[in-house]
Design a protein around this motif. Sequence first.
Motif, PDB file in Angstrom:
ATOM      1  N   THR A 100      13.704 -14.947  35.116  1.00  0.00           N
ATOM      2  CA  THR A 100      13.275 -13.723  36.107  1.00  0.00           C
ATOM      3  C   THR A 100      13.294 -12.373  35.360  1.00  0.00           C
ATOM      4  N   ALA A 101      12.263 -11.597  35.655  1.00  0.00           N
ATOM      5  CA  ALA A 101      12.303 -10.370  34.932  1.00  0.00           C
ATOM      6  C   ALA A 101      12.018  -9.362  36.198  1.00  0.00           C
ATOM      7  N   HIS A 102      12.523  -8.270  35.759  1.00  0.00           N
ATOM      8  CA  HIS A 102      12.469  -6.981  36.655  1.00  0.00           C
ATOM      9  C   HIS A 102      11.881  -5.737  36.242  1.00  0.00           C
ATOM     10  N   GLU A 103      10.809  -5.492  36.929  1.00  0.00           N
ATOM     11  CA  GLU A 103      10.271  -4.050  36.218  1.00  0.00           C
ATOM     12  C   GLU A 103       9.633  -3.385  37.317  1.00  0.00           C
ATOM     13  N   ASP A 104      10.114  -1.976  37.404  1.00  0.00           N
ATOM     14  CA  ASP A 104       9.518  -0.997  38.445  1.00  0.00           C
ATOM     15  C   ASP A 104       9.788  -1.555  40.011  1.00  0.00           C
ATOM     16  N   GLY A 105      10.904  -2.205  40.050  1.00  0.00           N
ATOM     17  CA  GLY A 105      11.343  -2.727  41.156  1.00  0.00           C
ATOM     18  C   GLY A 105      10.512  -3.882  41.825  1.00  0.00           C
ATOM     19  N   ILE A 106       9.940  -4.543  40.707  1.00  0.00           N
ATOM     20  CA  ILE A 106       9.195  -5.838  41.001  1.00  0.00           C
ATOM     21  C   ILE A 106       9.699  -7.158  40.353  1.00  0.00           C
ATOM     22  N   THR A 107       9.838  -8.055  41.069  1.00  0.00           N
ATOM     23  CA  THR A 107      10.623  -9.360  40.626  1.00  0.00           C
ATOM     24  C   THR A 107       9.464 -10.199  40.091  1.00  0.00           C
ATOM     25  N   TYR A 108       9.443 -10.650  38.791  1.00  0.00           N
ATOM     26  CA  TYR A 108       8.645 -11.740  38.084  1.00  0.00           C
ATOM     27  C   TYR A 108       9.268 -12.938  37.859  1.00  0.00           C
ATOM     28  N   TYR A 151       4.361 -14.930  33.755  1.00  0.00           N
ATOM     29  CA  TYR A 151       5.339 -14.471  34.939  1.00  0.00           C
ATOM     30  C   TYR A 151       4.408 -13.903  35.998  1.00  0.00           C
ATOM     31  N   ALA A 153       4.533 -12.239  40.162  1.00  0.00           N
ATOM     32  CA  ALA A 153       5.270 -11.608  41.210  1.00  0.00           C
ATOM     33  C   ALA A 153       4.765 -12.064  42.399  1.00  0.00           C
TER      34      ALA A 153
END
Length: 223
Positions: A100-108, A151, A153
């Motif tokens: 799981t990756a998180h970027e700018d409040g978005i979960t991928y 990935y 979202a």
Amino acid sequence: MKMKHGWIYLLLLSILVTGCNASNTSQGKKNEKTATSQSKKNEKTAKTQSKATKQKRPARSVAIQKLDDSKMNIVIFLNRAEHVVEDVYYAAIDHTKGKTAHEDGITYLELPKRFDSKDKVIAYFSKFWSRSLSEALYDNLSTKQIKNKLYVAIPNVDYPVLISVRNTAVEKLNSEIRVSVQNVTDPAFSSDRTLRYQLMRDDKTKRYEIKSRMGTYGNDQFQ
């Protein structure tokens, strides 16, 4: 005495001739055995190379073929087509070893191997949709490439559809199938609840795929 020597000469000559014939026969069998062995070796090599070539050749995804048989076949096909995006989302959710990756409040979520590249995802969509519509579907996904892994979202918006033999009308022409679906969703979700599909055979595969989807409901997935 001469007669005795004559018999000796004949005996020696006979032995020499027999020995030469035996030698030639033995050499011939040896050559034949070598040729047979080489032939089998060449055949085995050819089979191995052919197998390797087949394994390297990528599998081509094609649209479903037998849609002319009944309306039910078309209904099943369209229902599957309308849920291909959810299939990708579910694959990410169900990928137990995925990261799981998180970027700018978005979960991928990491996608599994069957969907780990843009080409693979589009190939799956192309089982139902034309190439242009498949690419449009992919472009509307929120994806990210991280360390050569794809990935995705998962959004908070969905487009539930109701496609049944009870609300679907089918018109079969020579080279296409036209489908109209009434009341495809709940009135609370959309005021325009009619979808129209045009299914045509692909020029190469001769299989049906969706060439166009007309209707406002869920249309932003293809823009």
